[in-house]
Design a protein around this motif. Structure first.
Motif, PDB file in Angstrom:
ATOM      1  N   CYS A  51      -0.983 -49.642  38.798  1.00 14.84           N
ATOM      2  CA  CYS A  51      -2.293 -50.185  39.164  1.00 14.84           C
ATOM      3  C   CYS A  51      -2.327 -51.703  39.139  1.00 14.84           C
ATOM      4  O   CYS A  51      -3.255 -52.310  39.692  1.00 14.84           O
ATOM      5  CB  CYS A  51      -3.368 -49.628  38.234  1.00 14.84           C
ATOM      6  SG  CYS A  51      -3.811 -47.901  38.583  1.00 14.84           S
ATOM      7  N   ASP A  54      -1.210 -52.189  42.893  1.00 17.71           N
ATOM      8  CA  ASP A  54      -1.740 -51.293  43.924  1.00 17.71           C
ATOM      9  C   ASP A  54      -3.253 -51.193  43.745  1.00 17.71           C
ATOM     10  O   ASP A  54      -3.747 -50.410  42.930  1.00 17.71           O
ATOM     11  CB  ASP A  54      -1.083 -49.914  43.808  1.00 17.71           C
ATOM     12  CG  ASP A  54      -1.409 -48.996  44.973  1.00 17.71           C
ATOM     13  OD1 ASP A  54      -2.519 -49.107  45.534  1.00 17.71           O
ATOM     14  OD2 ASP A  54      -0.572 -48.139  45.320  1.00 17.71           O
ATOM     15  N   ALA A  55      -3.989 -51.989  44.520  1.00 16.05           N
ATOM     16  CA  ALA A  55      -5.446 -52.047  44.357  1.00 16.05           C
ATOM     17  C   ALA A  55      -6.112 -50.716  44.678  1.00 16.05           C
ATOM     18  O   ALA A  55      -7.076 -50.315  44.017  1.00 16.05           O
ATOM     19  CB  ALA A  55      -6.016 -53.149  45.243  1.00 16.05           C
ATOM     20  N   GLU A  56      -5.611 -50.002  45.669  1.00 14.74           N
ATOM     21  CA  GLU A  56      -6.219 -48.721  46.042  1.00 14.74           C
ATOM     22  C   GLU A  56      -6.055 -47.702  44.919  1.00 14.74           C
ATOM     23  O   GLU A  56      -6.990 -46.944  44.606  1.00 14.74           O
ATOM     24  CB  GLU A  56      -5.585 -48.199  47.330  1.00 14.74           C
ATOM     25  CG  GLU A  56      -6.229 -46.933  47.862  1.00 14.74           C
ATOM     26  CD  GLU A  56      -5.639 -46.475  49.185  1.00 14.74           C
ATOM     27  OE1 GLU A  56      -5.895 -45.317  49.576  1.00 14.74           O
ATOM     28  OE2 GLU A  56      -4.925 -47.271  49.815  1.00 14.74           O
ATOM     29  N   GLU A  59      -8.446 -48.640  42.196  1.00 14.78           N
ATOM     30  CA  GLU A  59      -9.816 -48.275  42.550  1.00 14.78           C
ATOM     31  C   GLU A  59     -10.081 -46.798  42.267  1.00 14.78           C
ATOM     32  O   GLU A  59     -11.177 -46.419  41.840  1.00 14.78           O
ATOM     33  CB  GLU A  59     -10.077 -48.563  44.026  1.00 14.78           C
ATOM     34  CG  GLU A  59     -10.077 -50.032  44.400  1.00 14.78           C
ATOM     35  CD  GLU A  59     -11.321 -50.754  43.944  1.00 14.78           C
ATOM     36  OE1 GLU A  59     -12.424 -50.252  44.191  1.00 14.78           O
ATOM     37  OE2 GLU A  59     -11.177 -51.843  43.344  1.00 14.78           O
ATOM     38  N   SER A  60      -9.077 -45.945  42.509  1.00 16.03           N
ATOM     39  CA  SER A  60      -9.271 -44.505  42.272  1.00 16.03           C
ATOM     40  C   SER A  60      -9.531 -44.220  40.806  1.00 16.03           C
ATOM     41  O   SER A  60     -10.300 -43.319  40.462  1.00 16.03           O
ATOM     42  CB  SER A  60      -8.056 -43.717  42.763  1.00 16.03           C
ATOM     43  OG  SER A  60      -6.932 -43.865  41.905  1.00 16.03           O
ATOM     44  N   ASN A  63     -13.045 -45.448  39.927  1.00 14.05           N
ATOM     45  CA  ASN A  63     -14.050 -44.547  40.489  1.00 14.05           C
ATOM     46  C   ASN A  63     -14.185 -43.233  39.732  1.00 14.05           C
ATOM     47  O   ASN A  63     -15.041 -42.409  40.067  1.00 14.05           O
ATOM     48  CB  ASN A  63     -13.722 -44.255  41.953  1.00 14.05           C
ATOM     49  CG  ASN A  63     -13.960 -45.439  42.850  1.00 14.05           C
ATOM     50  OD1 ASN A  63     -14.697 -46.356  42.504  1.00 14.05           O
ATOM     51  ND2 ASN A  63     -13.323 -45.456  44.012  1.00 14.05           N
ATOM     52  N   LYS A 172      -0.053 -41.205  42.748  1.00  9.94           N
ATOM     53  CA  LYS A 172      -0.755 -41.995  43.760  1.00  9.94           C
ATOM     54  C   LYS A 172      -1.335 -41.114  44.857  1.00  9.94           C
ATOM     55  O   LYS A 172      -2.498 -41.266  45.245  1.00  9.94           O
ATOM     56  CB  LYS A 172       0.181 -43.044  44.361  1.00  9.94           C
ATOM     57  CG  LYS A 172       0.501 -44.192  43.431  1.00  9.94           C
ATOM     58  CD  LYS A 172       1.262 -45.283  44.165  1.00  9.94           C
ATOM     59  CE  LYS A 172       1.541 -46.463  43.248  1.00  9.94           C
ATOM     60  NZ  LYS A 172       2.222 -47.582  43.959  1.00  9.94           N
ATOM     61  N   ALA A 176      -5.310 -40.371  45.599  1.00 12.35           N
ATOM     62  CA  ALA A 176      -5.800 -40.685  46.950  1.00 12.35           C
ATOM     63  C   ALA A 176      -6.378 -39.451  47.621  1.00 12.35           C
ATOM     64  O   ALA A 176      -7.399 -39.522  48.326  1.00 12.35           O
ATOM     65  CB  ALA A 176      -4.670 -41.271  47.783  1.00 12.35           C
ATOM     66  N   GLU A 179      -9.833 -38.835  46.164  1.00 15.97           N
ATOM     67  CA  GLU A 179     -10.792 -39.798  46.709  1.00 15.97           C
ATOM     68  C   GLU A 179     -11.168 -39.437  48.150  1.00 15.97           C
ATOM     69  O   GLU A 179     -12.332 -39.557  48.541  1.00 15.97           O
ATOM     70  CB  GLU A 179     -10.184 -41.201  46.674  1.00 15.97           C
ATOM     71  CG  GLU A 179     -10.141 -41.828  45.286  1.00 15.97           C
ATOM     72  CD  GLU A 179     -11.450 -42.442  44.893  1.00 15.97           C
ATOM     73  OE1 GLU A 179     -12.368 -41.665  44.508  1.00 15.97           O
ATOM     74  OE2 GLU A 179     -11.574 -43.670  44.966  1.00 15.97           O
ATOM     75  N   HIS A 180     -10.193 -38.992  48.912  1.00 18.89           N
ATOM     76  CA  HIS A 180     -10.413 -38.667  50.326  1.00 18.89           C
ATOM     77  C   HIS A 180     -11.293 -37.434  50.493  1.00 18.89           C
ATOM     78  O   HIS A 180     -12.062 -37.343  51.465  1.00 18.89           O
ATOM     79  CB  HIS A 180      -9.055 -38.437  51.000  1.00 18.89           C
ATOM     80  CG  HIS A 180      -9.129 -38.216  52.479  1.00 18.89           C
ATOM     81  ND1 HIS A 180      -9.385 -39.235  53.379  1.00 18.89           N
ATOM     82  CD2 HIS A 180      -8.987 -37.086  53.227  1.00 18.89           C
ATOM     83  CE1 HIS A 180      -9.391 -38.749  54.606  1.00 18.89           C
ATOM     84  NE2 HIS A 180      -9.155 -37.456  54.548  1.00 18.89           N
ATOM     85  N   GLN A 334     -19.437 -50.814  44.634  1.00 18.76           N
ATOM     86  CA  GLN A 334     -18.447 -50.397  45.633  1.00 18.76           C
ATOM     87  C   GLN A 334     -18.874 -49.101  46.307  1.00 18.76           C
ATOM     88  O   GLN A 334     -18.731 -48.927  47.519  1.00 18.76           O
ATOM     89  CB  GLN A 334     -17.077 -50.210  44.975  1.00 18.76           C
ATOM     90  CG  GLN A 334     -16.416 -51.490  44.503  1.00 18.76           C
ATOM     91  CD  GLN A 334     -15.871 -52.323  45.640  1.00 18.76           C
ATOM     92  OE1 GLN A 334     -16.518 -53.262  46.104  1.00 18.76           O
ATOM     93  NE2 GLN A 334     -14.689 -51.987  46.111  1.00 18.76           N
TER      94      GLN A 334
END
Length: 373
Positions: A51, A54-56, A59-60, A63, A172, A176, A179-180, A334
């Motif tokens: 992390c 890796d900003a994404e 963020e997960s 969140n 990762k 992701a 989140e998706h 966000q």
């Protein structure tokens, strides 16, 4: 509205709920019983290192609705920095705790893992009475996030009526994928628990309890899965850099320059409500000792669903609890697609944000090997 009452702390750029295994279990059971969404993240050292760049991925984790420290190195660092994360709450331990307790049975769905592993985990879980019953599984293969997010797969998960969706796609990709798809999934509790499906299926044996307690589970994992040694080695090198540039300087600072009781007592906050944004003016020192005074103000500003400016020009000191609360405000903004702007940082507060790997909240880059850290 996000839960601004969470006892949350920033640890090297990630938010962690300061709680024990029993409380985490109760949170999961409550979310399942009320069918209220709970995205559970279980960061370990590998999560934390990844992390940083890796900003994404980061963020997960931010969140998440519940974030527990799944790694003894995190607990040790927290202790050094005075952060009240006093025990490791591993995702696999939480799963086993839910499995052991038969007072209330929860239904679980396995998504991911190698071919046949989720099926084996489902059969083994249902072979004996426990607090968890498997109501479905799927091995989606190794495609892209989009390819593994078909309407058919989501419909199958929802039709199962599962209380708990366990995802196993690699950290990762798993985060992701959640989140998706989380807005499309009816299961209230969702978490990426990569090793759990293997432990339940019996394809990988977990370390003895004593190794878990002294922080040597990584050594057992390498013996079980030889290919992991490179990941652990790289994580160790990155951890050493973090210790040298972030943890040790911050720990020394905390011991030499603690906030005084006078500073904490003088802390104050006010909100100016404009047509397009709210400005939160803080002054004095803020720490876990007086952070509750800020919660209502953050809730009030967040409830307006507009831009927020957090003015820290008169702030003399902040700690991990303050930055953790700011992370919740950042998450809220966000999610709404609104801005959070932090202004007026003094040199002292700016350094604290950087030592906590939280400069991104202020719109500033903070590589882990930064020489001026």
């Amino acid at each position: 509205m996000d839960d601004f009452d969470r006892n949350i702390h920033c640890l090297l750029g990630l938010p962690f709920d300061a709680l024990n295994l029993a409380t985490a279990e109760q949170r999961i059971r409550t979310a399942a019983a009320n069918r209220s969404p709970c995205f559970l993240s279980t960061p370990n050292l590998n999560f934390l290192i990844a992390c940083q760049t890796d900003a994404e991925f980061r963020e997960s984790v931010i969140n998440s609705d519940l974030c527990i420290a799944d790694g003894m190195p995190l607990v040790w660092i927290a202790k050094l920095l005075g952060i009240p994360i006093r025990e490791r709450v591993a995702g696999s331990d939480l799963f086993e705790q839910l499995r052991k307790s038969t007072s209330t049975q929860l239904s679980v769905y396995f998504f991911g893992g190698m071919e046949g592993v989720a099926e084996a985990a489902c059969r083994r879980l249902n072979a004996e009475p426990s607090g968890l019953v498997c109501v479905g599984y799927e091995c989606p293969g190794f495609g892209s996030i989009e390819e593994m997010s078909s309407d058919e797969s989501i419909a199958k998960i929802n039709a199962s009526g599962a209380d708990f969706l366990v995802v196993s796609l690699g950290a990762k990709k798993g985060q992701a994928w959640i989140e998706h798809n989380r807005a499309r999934i009816s299961a209230p509790v969702i978490s990426h628990l990569g090793a759990v499906v293997n432990f339940v299926a019996g394809t990988v044996n977990r370390a003895p309890r004593w190794m878990q307690q002294v922080g040597l589970e990584w050594l057992w994992r390498i013996m079980e899965e030889r290919g992991l040694w490179r990941r652990y080695f790289n994580d160790l090198l990155a951890l050493l850099r973090l210790l040298a540039t972030r943890v040790i300087p911050y720990a020394l600072y905390l011991r030499r320059h603690p906030a005084s009781q006078e500073e904490l007592a003088a802390a104050a906050v006010a909100i100016m409500k404009g047509a397009q944004a709210s400005v939160i003016y803080c002054q004095g020192a803020w720490s876990a000792q007086n952070i509750d005074r800020l919660r209502l103000n953050f809730k009030e500003a967040a409830a307006r669903s507009c831009g927020i400016e957090l003015n820290l020009e008169q702030v003399t000191y902040v700690d991990s609890a303050f930055i953790g609360l700011v992370m919740l405000l950042y998450k809220h903004q966000q999610r709404l697609g609104k801005r959070l702007v932090i202004t007026g940082l003094t040199k002292r507060v700016d350094e604290i944000f950087r030592w906590n790997c939280a400069a991104f909240l202020c719109g500033m880059p903070a590589p882990i090997d930064e020489s001026d850290a």
